[in-house]
Write a protein that holds these residues in place. Structure first.
Motif, short mmCIF file in Angstrom:
data_model
loop_
_atom_site.label_atom_id
_atom_site.label_comp_id
_atom_site.label_asym_id
_atom_site.label_seq_id
_atom_site.Cartn_x
_atom_site.Cartn_y
_atom_site.Cartn_z
N MET A 8 1.05 -1.25 0.04
CA MET A 8 0.06 0.18 0.14
C MET A 8 0.99 1.18 0.07
N GLN A 9 2.09 1.03 0.48
CA GLN A 9 3.05 2.31 0.62
C GLN A 9 3.38 2.59 -0.96
N ARG A 10 3.54 1.38 -1.55
CA ARG A 10 4.05 1.72 -2.94
C ARG A 10 2.96 2.18 -3.78
N VAL A 11 1.72 1.69 -3.45
CA VAL A 11 0.46 2.15 -4.32
C VAL A 11 0.49 3.66 -3.94
N ALA A 12 0.43 3.94 -2.74
CA ALA A 12 0.41 5.39 -2.32
C ALA A 12 1.38 6.53 -2.90
N ALA A 13 2.61 5.55 -3.37
CA ALA A 13 3.73 6.60 -3.95
C ALA A 13 3.22 6.93 -5.46
N GLY A 14 2.37 5.95 -6.12
CA GLY A 14 2.24 5.97 -7.47
C GLY A 14 2.69 5.03 -8.21
N GLU A 16 3.07 1.85 -10.44
CA GLU A 16 2.02 1.45 -11.23
C GLU A 16 2.09 -0.30 -11.21
N LEU A 17 3.18 -0.81 -10.85
CA LEU A 17 3.52 -2.07 -10.67
C LEU A 17 2.69 -2.55 -9.33
N ALA A 18 2.87 -1.70 -8.30
CA ALA A 18 2.12 -1.99 -7.36
C ALA A 18 0.59 -2.21 -7.43
N VAL A 19 0.23 -1.20 -8.15
CA VAL A 19 -1.24 -0.95 -8.41
C VAL A 19 -1.86 -2.39 -9.30
N GLY A 20 -0.86 -2.63 -10.09
CA GLY A 20 -1.02 -4.13 -10.78
C GLY A 20 -1.23 -5.08 -9.98
N ALA A 59 -4.33 4.92 -0.09
CA ALA A 59 -3.49 3.96 0.16
C ALA A 59 -2.64 4.49 1.55
N ASP A 60 -2.29 5.45 1.77
CA ASP A 60 -1.55 6.01 2.76
C ASP A 60 -2.19 5.97 4.16
N ALA B 70 -5.19 2.35 -16.50
CA ALA B 70 -5.05 3.83 -17.20
C ALA B 70 -6.15 4.70 -16.24
N ALA B 71 -7.30 4.29 -15.51
CA ALA B 71 -7.60 5.22 -14.69
C ALA B 71 -6.95 5.56 -13.67
N VAL B 72 -6.16 4.63 -13.06
CA VAL B 72 -5.24 5.26 -11.92
C VAL B 72 -4.18 6.13 -12.44
N ARG B 73 -3.57 5.87 -13.54
CA ARG B 73 -2.31 6.45 -14.15
C ARG B 73 -2.88 7.98 -14.24
N GLU B 74 -4.26 8.02 -14.83
CA GLU B 74 -4.63 9.27 -15.26
C GLU B 74 -5.00 10.06 -14.15
N ALA B 75 -5.48 9.35 -12.67
CA ALA B 75 -5.64 10.13 -11.60
C ALA B 75 -4.27 10.67 -11.23
N ILE B 76 -3.42 9.85 -11.07
CA ILE B 76 -1.99 9.94 -10.56
C ILE B 76 -1.43 11.43 -11.16
#
Lengths: 184, 263
Positions: A8-14, A16-20, A59-60, B70-76
């Motif tokens: 979640m820390q990686r997700v919070a940092a943006g 993309e691999l973590a979001v995946g 996430a944070d 894509a949605a998350v990337r756009e939001a970021i």
């Protein structure tokens, strides 16, 4: 460090691999919940995107001491869907569910009838096996999105009784599903 | 809320079935519960959250992951753009230097330029005035000869006299002293240019010799601040310019002697 917290820390940092990774773990659960809750498949797909954007935004705030990650994700997803349904006033009608469920009566397009019945068929079969009060409470609260206070007021039953009935119903449904999986 | 209530409501909380007030009560009770109970609640909630018992068995559409990403990337990216703009707007120090203080800096620059021009005009005026005074004024010249004893001390010997005055002041130079004075005959206002006085920083006096008693009387005191000084004094218009003289600084014994006179 806790793996979920690290993710979640990686997700919070943006990252993309973590979001995946987060999607790979919970995408299916979130989509199935959305599919069940939202009026159409398209709405369900939209809401899944919104939930993951919301997961990135919050996430944070994830605290592993408070809840497991799956609880956090599903709770956030459920709340988002309920909020969205309330905004568009397009949620499933509890009254219709309580009686014999009729998608046509709910005003859905014919091509969606099949989808709607698929959404609730299996769970309604399980719900039918519950005691009457538990059936009513599960349909109204879980499938209908009503608050427990609303249900208590409408039925004239104390809030504590509603909570206990719902809690016991959920435990029985979960146990029933586990038994089915084991038998299969 | 006892442990039994807490465990009972754990599933409701995990499935988002509690309203805000109920959820806060649950949170408070959870935080107050012993660690063992908290662990039990967490496990129970995780079981419910991950349970598929209530969910339909459907496949996730192909391509949904791509759309989610894509949605998350756009939001970021959108967040980063807003954040960058916000930071640019809230860079207080640089921002204030660049914009908020601009009027101040502009005023300072205008003030500096104005002062420069004013000073240039002033010095030009003074220079012209000095030339005018030197051309038309009455000259007062040294009546003695100054000699350097050391960088610190000098002597002043009156012309034709045997008295030697010793100045106990720092001496800058020993060039011949000279003064020019211009007197307005109507107002008595006098302007005097004095150059090369024996001791810089010392006190001098402009004096006039009495016509009847021959005694020198002080008109004005002044201090030599540099090698060239300009002074203003109010005089009696009746004073004869040829009677003017300048008393030097106090010498040994605390007396002042006439070091410069007209003619």
């Amino acid at each position: 460090m806790d793996e979920d917290l690290l993710l979640m820390q990686r997700v919070a940092a943006g990252d993309e691999l973590a979001v995946g990774d987060l999607y790979d773990r919970f995408g299916s659960l979130v989509y199935r919940m959305a599919y069940q809750t939202m009026p159409t498949r398209s709405d369900a797909e939209d809401v899944v995107q919104e939930v993951f954007v919301r997961l990135w935004r919050t996430a944070d705030r994830y605290d592993p001491k408070r809840a497991a990650l799956v609880t956090w994700v599903m709770l956030l997803a459920r709340r988002h869907m309920v909020d969205r349904l309330r905004r568009v006033q397009a949620r499933v009608r509890a009254g219709a569910l309580e009686e014999s469920w009729s998608p046509a009566a709910a005003g859905e397009a014919p091509h969606e009838n099949l989808e709607t019945s698929e959404r609730f068929e299996s769970v309604l079969e399980k719900i039918k096996q519950l005691p009457e009060l538990q059936q009513i409470v599960v349909k109204r609260a879980y499938l209908g999105g009503q608050t427990l206070k609303q249900i208590g007021t409408e039925l004239g039953i104390p809030l504590g009784t509603i909570k206990s009935a719902l809690s016991r119903a959920l435990v029985r449904l979960r146990e029933s599903a586990s038994a089915e999986e084991s038998a299969a | 809320m006892n442990t039994q209530d807490l465990l009972e409501q754990a599933s409701l909380d995990a499935l988002g079935l509690l309203d805000e007030q109920e959820r806060q009560a649950f949170e408070t009770a959870f935080r107050a519960a012993p660690p063992a109970v908290q662990s039990q609640v967490r496990r129970e909630q995780a079981r419910f959250a991950a349970s598929e018992a209530m969910l339909p068995k459907v496949d996730v559409p192909a391509g949904l992951k791509f759309r989610v990403m894509a949605a998350v990337r756009e939001a970021i990216q959108s967040f980063n753009r807003v954040e960058t703009a916000r930071r640019a707007e809230h860079t207080p120090f640089l921002r204030s230097l660049m914009w908020n203080s601009t009027p101040l800096w502009r005023a300072a620059c205008i003030g500096f330029a104005t002062a420069t021009v004013t000073l240039a005009v002033f010095f030009s005026f003074v220079s012209e005035r000095v030339k005018q005074i030197e051309a038309t004024g009455t000259t007062i010249t040294s009546i003695g000869e100054q000699a350097m004893l050391s960088p610190e001390y000098s002597t002043f010997k009156l012309n034709g006299g045997s008295i030697e005055h010793r100045f106990m002041h720092r001496v800058v130079q020993a060039a011949a002293a000279r003064a020019v004075i211009e007197i307005n005959p109507d107002s008595g206002e006098a302007h005097m240019i004095v150059k090369n006085l024996p001791v810089i920083g010392a006190d001098y006096a402009l004096v006039a010799k009495g016509a009847r008693d021959g005694e020198y009387k002080e008109i004005a005191k002044f201090q030599a601040l540099s090698t060239t000084n300009m002074f203003r004094a109010d005089m009696d218009p009746e004073i004869e310019p040829g009677s003017l003289g300048i008393l030097g600084p106090a010498v040994e014994g605390g007396t002042s002697v006439l070091i410069m006179s007209v003619g």
